[in-house]
Design an enzyme around this catalytic site. Structure first.
Site, PDB file in Angstrom:
ATOM      1  N   GLU A 191     -51.704  35.610  24.005  1.00  0.00           N
ATOM      2  CA  GLU A 191     -51.041  36.534  22.797  1.00  0.00           C
ATOM      3  C   GLU A 191     -50.066  35.209  22.187  1.00  0.00           C
ATOM      4  O   GLU A 191     -50.539  35.701  20.906  1.00  0.00           O
ATOM      5  CB  GLU A 191     -50.327  37.849  23.494  1.00  0.00           C
ATOM      6  CG  GLU A 191     -49.913  38.509  22.073  1.00  0.00           C
ATOM      7  CD  GLU A 191     -50.275  39.849  21.091  1.00  0.00           C
ATOM      8  OE1 GLU A 191     -50.447  40.238  20.955  1.00  0.00           O
ATOM      9  OE2 GLU A 191     -51.463  39.976  21.967  1.00  0.00           O
ATOM     10  N   ASP A 234     -50.683  32.731  21.683  1.00  0.00           N
ATOM     11  CA  ASP A 234     -51.681  32.007  20.910  1.00  0.00           C
ATOM     12  C   ASP A 234     -52.514  32.514  19.931  1.00  0.00           C
ATOM     13  O   ASP A 234     -52.673  31.147  18.942  1.00  0.00           O
ATOM     14  CB  ASP A 234     -53.061  30.903  22.080  1.00  0.00           C
ATOM     15  CG  ASP A 234     -52.731  30.283  23.185  1.00  0.00           C
ATOM     16  OD1 ASP A 234     -51.622  29.616  23.459  1.00  0.00           O
ATOM     17  OD2 ASP A 234     -52.936  30.468  23.630  1.00  0.00           O
ATOM     18  N   SER A 258     -17.107   9.954  26.836  1.00  0.00           N
ATOM     19  CA  SER A 258     -17.642   9.835  28.189  1.00  0.00           C
ATOM     20  C   SER A 258     -16.231  11.317  28.850  1.00  0.00           C
ATOM     21  O   SER A 258     -14.929  11.231  28.549  1.00  0.00           O
ATOM     22  CB  SER A 258     -17.548   9.238  28.530  1.00  0.00           C
ATOM     23  OG  SER A 258     -16.718   7.279  28.624  1.00  0.00           O
ATOM     24  N   GLU A 278     -18.015  23.612  35.756  1.00  0.00           N
ATOM     25  CA  GLU A 278     -19.736  23.221  34.835  1.00  0.00           C
ATOM     26  C   GLU A 278     -20.507  22.435  36.031  1.00  0.00           C
ATOM     27  O   GLU A 278     -19.768  20.955  35.989  1.00  0.00           O
ATOM     28  CB  GLU A 278     -20.244  23.281  33.073  1.00  0.00           C
ATOM     29  CG  GLU A 278     -19.152  23.616  32.096  1.00  0.00           C
ATOM     30  CD  GLU A 278     -19.333  23.075  30.599  1.00  0.00           C
ATOM     31  OE1 GLU A 278     -20.015  22.312  30.731  1.00  0.00           O
ATOM     32  OE2 GLU A 278     -19.012  24.293  30.138  1.00  0.00           O
ATOM     33  N   LYS A 333     -22.250  18.994  36.300  1.00  0.00           N
ATOM     34  CA  LYS A 333     -22.586  17.557  35.370  1.00  0.00           C
ATOM     35  C   LYS A 333     -23.875  17.694  35.462  1.00  0.00           C
ATOM     36  O   LYS A 333     -24.639  17.045  36.861  1.00  0.00           O
ATOM     37  CB  LYS A 333     -21.424  17.107  36.253  1.00  0.00           C
ATOM     38  CG  LYS A 333     -21.621  15.751  34.927  1.00  0.00           C
ATOM     39  CD  LYS A 333     -20.650  15.027  35.739  1.00  0.00           C
ATOM     40  CE  LYS A 333     -20.808  13.701  34.220  1.00  0.00           C
ATOM     41  NZ  LYS A 333     -21.185  12.778  34.270  1.00  0.00           N
ATOM     42  N   LYS A 353     -16.779  13.695  40.616  1.00  0.00           N
ATOM     43  CA  LYS A 353     -17.903  12.987  40.688  1.00  0.00           C
ATOM     44  C   LYS A 353     -18.213  13.218  42.205  1.00  0.00           C
ATOM     45  O   LYS A 353     -17.311  13.180  43.264  1.00  0.00           O
ATOM     46  CB  LYS A 353     -17.853  11.409  40.642  1.00  0.00           C
ATOM     47  CG  LYS A 353     -18.030  10.910  39.272  1.00  0.00           C
ATOM     48  CD  LYS A 353     -18.950  11.433  38.461  1.00  0.00           C
ATOM     49  CE  LYS A 353     -20.102   9.770  38.513  1.00  0.00           C
ATOM     50  NZ  LYS A 353     -21.031  10.052  37.535  1.00  0.00           N
ATOM     51  N   CYS A 381     -54.729  -3.555  49.408  1.00  0.00           N
ATOM     52  CA  CYS A 381     -55.489  -4.412  49.997  1.00  0.00           C
ATOM     53  C   CYS A 381     -57.421  -3.991  49.625  1.00  0.00           C
ATOM     54  O   CYS A 381     -57.175  -2.532  49.567  1.00  0.00           O
ATOM     55  CB  CYS A 381     -55.347  -3.624  51.810  1.00  0.00           C
ATOM     56  SG  CYS A 381     -56.801  -3.940  52.634  1.00  0.00           S
TER      57      CYS A 381
HETATM   58  S1  IVH Z   1     -18.779  17.839  28.428  1.00  0.00           S
HETATM   59  C1  IVH Z   1     -15.915  15.041  25.971  1.00  0.00           C
HETATM   60  N1  IVH Z   1     -20.503  18.964  30.261  1.00  0.00           N
HETATM   61  O1  IVH Z   1     -21.945  13.956  31.178  1.00  0.00           O
HETATM   62  C2  IVH Z   1     -16.634  15.849  27.150  1.00  0.00           C
HETATM   63  N2  IVH Z   1     -20.758  16.919  30.199  1.00  0.00           N
HETATM   64  O2  IVH Z   1     -20.355  10.962  31.782  1.00  0.00           O
HETATM   65  C3  IVH Z   1     -18.033  16.535  26.916  1.00  0.00           C
HETATM   66  N3  IVH Z   1     -22.473  15.960  31.155  1.00  0.00           N
HETATM   67  O3  IVH Z   1     -21.641  12.773  28.107  1.00  0.00           O
HETATM   68  C4  IVH Z   1     -18.793  16.653  27.636  1.00  0.00           C
HETATM   69  N4  IVH Z   1     -22.830  18.064  31.802  1.00  0.00           N
HETATM   70  O4  IVH Z   1     -23.700  14.005  28.306  1.00  0.00           O
HETATM   71  C5  IVH Z   1     -20.028  17.972  29.624  1.00  0.00           C
HETATM   72  N5  IVH Z   1     -21.263  20.374  31.697  1.00  0.00           N
HETATM   73  C6  IVH Z   1     -21.041  19.186  30.704  1.00  0.00           C
HETATM   74  C7  IVH Z   1     -21.360  18.540  31.964  1.00  0.00           C
HETATM   75  C8  IVH Z   1     -21.619  16.911  30.356  1.00  0.00           C
HETATM   76  C9  IVH Z   1     -23.448  15.818  31.602  1.00  0.00           C
HETATM   77  C10 IVH Z   1     -22.420  14.512  30.173  1.00  0.00           C
HETATM   78  C11 IVH Z   1     -22.654  14.427  28.729  1.00  0.00           C
HETATM   79  C12 IVH Z   1     -21.383  13.347  29.113  1.00  0.00           C
HETATM   80  C13 IVH Z   1     -21.103  12.660  30.188  1.00  0.00           C
HETATM   81  C14 IVH Z   1     -20.438  12.627  30.427  1.00  0.00           C
END
Ligand code: IVH
Length: 670
Positions: free
Chosen positions: A36, A38, A83, A115, A117, A317, A429
């Site tokens: 559908e 498509d 970052s 959240e 990462k 981390k 081989c």
């Molecule tokens: S917030 C200033 N939320 O992690 C912070 N970043 O090491 C803005 N990343 O460059 C980013 N999951 O690309 C945020 N739930 C998340 C994330 C996230 C992955 C990445 C992001 C950032 C890096 C920092």
């Protein structure tokens, strides 16, 4: 249709298709079938062809990729992409909370958002008055690369903001993480390995590699996903909190991670982090930590930022999945296709509680690129929860006694030649009778489509190889009823049947025998092409690479592979023995006139009712065509049965003619 009604219908189709696209790629809750979808897409495509003035860059038809670029342009981010500062362990998360409270001079609990990462590639997507205008990578945080064309191919990125629940801002810079699933990564690598292309090291590299393609049609062919997690600016919008912003993004049609939690204080943050840690293994994508953010935006502003990272957020981390150890030796593993993989033998170390003493070095190119030597101290990691790999050499620990390593020129298992075919990274081989390859090779030899020896299934073949009764494929023809009857769970009667089936297989078509050899890049179709063009085993044996390449459909890769195969003494001996034992290659009936489907590629999808899939494919091959399993630009026709799915959809996207079974039948009869 006149212009006015065409315009109306085009708009209506944009709305419909955007809606269903969102249901499918963002919510994962489709409301209509692919067929559908498509149909609607085709209708739009037709209208756009008739009325090109209504074709826009953000049309649902424009998600298949565009002309390749020469290079990526630079784009400055309006607000720098920072970052995150790291926290190692939950204690450091508590310290972060203490720091924040001191900074904001607050004694009461602070609201945070926690959240996952996402371990992907950071991107920024710019919308002007609700329309997608620019996509860029993070780059150095200030300036990134313009990846607008590639971004359009990611279906979970809306091309227009949905304004039904929230009006569109004048300008919105949203940020997110583009990623590849673990399954997608494994699948893509398998395909790349089969076609001799270098494989990706992990899902994140795969996402990065797919996003940095100058040809956006390649990006379009890769299943990239995205989660949106933050923003640079939202002109005209004053979100009270981060959580509210995410909620509004969801309303505009963005994909937000479902495991994001709003937490009313540090204890709740700790338990949310714990949950994410436990979630880790079960997610279909990789995460490398949890991000903890102050929820209220006014408090975020008050906390401010350092030069590269905000003070209002921290990344927990996950425990290092890396470790350092020393390489004691490098050994070669021979895979079932004869691929030689160098493996580092290391002083055992633990990663995530698992003792590790071997890590793959992939191939010579990787060894050279990383500069790995025997005796080196290295950082290793468990990538994608699969085989551990060497990340890098710790050069400061070198003593000068380290020994460079080269993949050997002969197979460590059987001493045959090892060849690295031009354009491939893998050394192989060349001996089909190499014990390491034998199990897989002999199973293939006996299988359907090859020598088709009934009763010689996988279990039996493995037994035969392990008992030393079969040391190369010619040995099948020496097996006696007594030998077979002596195997596990083998009755005298079955043994007789198998010997009968082996005898019957001696009369064989040239193409089948060729396919049975399991020469790399020589599948059923290529075997048939070679058989038809060279006619006899002797002709093929004596063919030069140039002669092979002159053959229609035979490219340099196949030519080289066939030439190498017949240049290997072991293989020639095996062939001679096969002939000695009475294998007779039937004359090849040369295809006299070009078949009606000469050079055409078909893909069958869905459940066929008029033909079995096998019948359909055989019919096709007889008429000179070939069946392929995946739809690409090289596909000429897609034949759809009932419940056809993504392949039919892809065909529509690529504008490849789609046939019903009946239409396919009439094409054959015509
Ligand atoms: S917030 C200033 N939320 O992690 C912070 N970043 O090491 C803005 N990343 O460059 C980013 N999951 O690309 C945020 N739930 C998340 C994330 C996230 C992955 C990445 C992001 C950032 C890096 C920092």
């Amino acid at each position: 249709m006149n212009k006015t009604s065409a315009e109306l219908r085009v708009r209506e189709l944009h709305d419909l298709l955007d809606h269903h696209n969102h249901r499918y790629y963002v919510l994962d809750e489709p409301e209509i079938s692919d067929t559908e979808y498509d149909r609607l897409l085709r209708e739009l495509k037709t209208l756009e062809e008739k009325f090109p003035e209504f074709l826009t860059q953000n049309s649902p038809t424009q998600r298949v990729g565009a002309e390749p670029l020469d290079s990526f342009e630079s784009v400055a981010h309006a607000v720098p992409m920072l970052s995150l500062d790291n926290a190692f362990g939950l204690d450091e998360v508590r310290e972060f909370d203490q720091r924040v409270k001191r900074l904001l001079e607050m004694t009461e609990e602070i609201e945070y958002v926690v959240e996952p990462k996402i371990d992907g590639v950071a991107v920024e997507l710019v919308y002007e008055n609700g329309l997608f205008v620019l996509g860029s990578t993070r780059g150095d945080g200030l300036v990134g690369e313009n990846i607008t064309a590639n971004s359009r191919t990611i279906k979970a990125i809306p091309m227009r903001l949905d304004r039904r629940q929230a009006p569109a801002p004048g300008r919105l810079d949203v940020r997110g993480e583009v990623y590849y699933t673990r399954d997608g990564f494994v699948k893509l690598n398998k395909e790349r390995e089969a076609s001799g292309e270098p494989t990706y090291a992990n899902p994140r590299n795969t996402a990065a590699g797919s996003l940095r393609q100058l040809d956006s049609r390649i990006t379009a062919s890769r299943p990239l996903h995205i989660f949106v997690h933050s923003f640079g600016q939202a002109v005209g919008y004053d979100f009270g909190s981060h959580f509210e912003a995410l909620d509004t993004f969801k309303k505009w049609g963005f994909r937000i991670n479902p495991h994001i939690r709003l937490c009313d204080g540090i204890e709740s943050v700790i338990s949310a982090c714990d949950q994410i840690i436990r979630l880790r293994e079960r997610l279909e994508y990789e995460i490398d930590g949890a991000v903890i953010k102050i929820n209220r935006l006014d408090l975020q502003a008050q906390a401010g930022a350092r030069s590269r990272s905000p003070r209002w957020a921290v990344a927990l981390k996950f425990e290092a999945r890396q470790a350092t150890t020393q390489i004691e030796d490098i050994k070669i593993q021979v895979g079932r296709t004869g691929a030689l993989t160098p493996v580092a033998i290391m002083t055992p170390v633990k990663i995530d509680g698992v003792e590790i003493s071997r890590a793959t070095l992939h191939n010579q190119d990787e060894i050279d690129r990383k500069g790995v030597r025997i005796g080196d101290w290295v950082v290793i990691q468990r990538a994608g929860d699969v085989i551990p790999e060497v990340v890098k050499v710790i050069e400061s620990k070198r003593t000068g006694n380290e020994k460079p390593y080269r993949v050997p020129g002969s197979c460590p298992v059987c001493a045959s030649h090892v060849v690295r075919i031009e354009g491939e990274v893998v050394h192989r081989c060349q001996n089909v009778s190499c014990p390491a390859q034998l199990k897989e090779g002999t199973r293939h030899f006996a299988s359907k489509g090859a020598m088709d020896i009934e009763g010689l299934g996988e279990k039996l073949v493995v037994q035969l190889v392990e008992k030393g009764l079969v040391k190369d494929v010619a040995d099948f023809y020496t097996l006696t009823i007594e030998q077979l009857a002596g195997l596990d769970r083998m009755a005298e009667k079955s043994a007789q049947n198998i010997v009968g089936a082996i005898e019957a297989s001696k009369q064989v078509e040239f193409a089948r025998l060729l396919f049975a050899f399991g020469i790399r890049h020589v599948g059923e179709h290529v075997a048939r092409v070679l058989a038809n063009n060279f006619g006899t085993l002797d002709n093929l044996k004596n063919a030069t690479v140039e002669q092979l390449m002159e053959t229609h459909e035979i490219g340099p890769q196949v030519a080289e592979s066939v030439f190498q195969f017949f240049g290997e003494e072991h293989n020639l001996q095996t062939i001679d023995r096969l002939l000695d034992y009475g294998v007779r290659v039937a004359e090849v009936e040369q295809v006299s006139e070009a078949g009606k489907f000469e050079g055409k590629t078909f893909v069958f999808t869905g459940s066929l009712e008029l033909f079995s899939r096998d019948q359909a494919e055989q019919l096709l091959v007889r008429l000179g065509g070939r069946a392929s399993s995946s739809v690409s630009r090289k596909t000429d026709y897609v034949v759809v049965g009932a419940n056809a799915g993504s392949k039919a959809r892809k065909a529509a996207e690529l504008e490849i003619p789609v046939l019903t079974e009946q239409e396919f039948q009439s094409l054959i009869d015509s």
